[in-house]
Design a protein around this motif. Structure first.
Motif, PDB file in Angstrom:
ATOM      1  N   TYR A  43       0.722  -1.108  -0.046  1.00 53.30           N
ATOM      2  CA  TYR A  43       0.013  -0.147  -0.089  1.00 53.30           C
ATOM      3  C   TYR A  43       0.796   1.308   0.235  1.00 53.30           C
TER       4      TYR A  43
ATOM      5  N   THR B 142      -5.662   8.189   3.534  1.00 51.18           N
ATOM      6  CA  THR B 142      -6.076   6.903   3.403  1.00 51.18           C
ATOM      7  C   THR B 142      -4.784   6.177   2.774  1.00 51.18           C
ATOM      8  N   ILE B 143      -5.115   4.666   2.683  1.00 47.81           N
ATOM      9  CA  ILE B 143      -4.245   3.872   1.993  1.00 47.81           C
ATOM     10  C   ILE B 143      -4.812   3.472   0.775  1.00 47.81           C
ATOM     11  N   VAL B 144      -3.655   3.092  -0.262  1.00 51.02           N
ATOM     12  CA  VAL B 144      -4.096   2.697  -1.439  1.00 51.02           C
ATOM     13  C   VAL B 144      -3.143   1.516  -1.961  1.00 51.02           C
TER      14      VAL B 144
ATOM     15  N   TYR C 176     -15.216   5.656   4.937  1.00 53.86           N
ATOM     16  CA  TYR C 176     -14.270   4.659   4.860  1.00 53.86           C
ATOM     17  C   TYR C 176     -14.735   3.209   4.824  1.00 53.86           C
TER      18      TYR C 176
ATOM     19  N   CYS D 205      -8.278  -2.271   9.845  1.00 51.57           N
ATOM     20  CA  CYS D 205      -7.717  -1.067   9.252  1.00 51.57           C
ATOM     21  C   CYS D 205      -8.769  -0.431   8.319  1.00 51.57           C
ATOM     22  N   TYR D 206      -8.695   0.712   8.299  1.00 52.95           N
ATOM     23  CA  TYR D 206      -9.413   1.604   7.636  1.00 52.95           C
ATOM     24  C   TYR D 206      -9.131   2.075   6.141  1.00 52.95           C
ATOM     25  N   GLU D 207      -9.881   2.122   5.049  1.00 49.63           N
ATOM     26  CA  GLU D 207      -9.409   2.708   3.799  1.00 49.63           C
ATOM     27  C   GLU D 207     -10.581   3.471   3.365  1.00 49.63           C
TER      28      GLU D 207
END
Length: 167
Positions: free
Chosen positions: A38, A47-49, A82, A101-103
């Protein structure tokens, strides 16, 4: 870990114990950890991608299950800001830890903006630029947590803007 607790991987403002403990008073810091596959990005909030060649540094927290509703509320899961999912992170001693985790629920397609060694997007569209106070919280918390210096330098390179809105 007890059955009534879970591990949570925080990579943005929730690295800060004072931020996280406002709505998760049972949170206990476990370790600094790295999430492979990520990259970090922003749409005002962090955020994570997914990106197979990048990684994100953050903190693992142990939290009692009774704090899940407040954590989901803070991350605005109900309104689809999220989404919740599981990730496996690695501590500095390479221990694998499965975490909640949250995205952010948005499409991010700016991988071409990152250089080969960069893990944090610093070429943001104007609407995606985070507030000065938000990034200061993330950076100060990352320094306090002893997240690697090269990653903190990437965080410091994220453009910021003045914003009257405050959490």
């Amino acid at each position: 870990m007890e059955e009534n607790h879970f591990f949570y991987f925080a990579y943005g403002s929730n690295i800060s114990s004072s931020t996280l403990k406002k709505y998760c008073p049972t949170a206990e810091q476990i370790c600094v950890a790295k999430l492979n596959g990520y990259r970090l990005d922003f749409k005002f909030w962090a955020t994570i991608v997914p990106n197979p060649s990048k990684h994100v540094w953050g903190l693992v927290w142990q939290i009692h299950n009774r704090d899940i509703p407040q954590l989901d509320y803070y991350e605005d899961v109900e309104n689809n800001l999220y989404r919740v999912f599981q990730v496996t992170v690695h501590s500095s001693d390479d221990r694998a830890i499965t975490c909640r985790c949250y995205e952010m629920m948005s499409d991010f397609t700016l991988d071409q903006a990152l250089t080969l060694g960069q893990n944090v997007n610093t070429m943001l569209k104007p609407d995606n630029i985070p507030a000065i106070w938000y990034m200061k919280n993330i950076i100060d918390s990352a320094v306090e947590a002893k997240i690697p210096d090269y990653y903190i330098d990437e965080l410091k390179a994220v453009p910021t803007k003045e914003c009257a809105f405050r959490e």
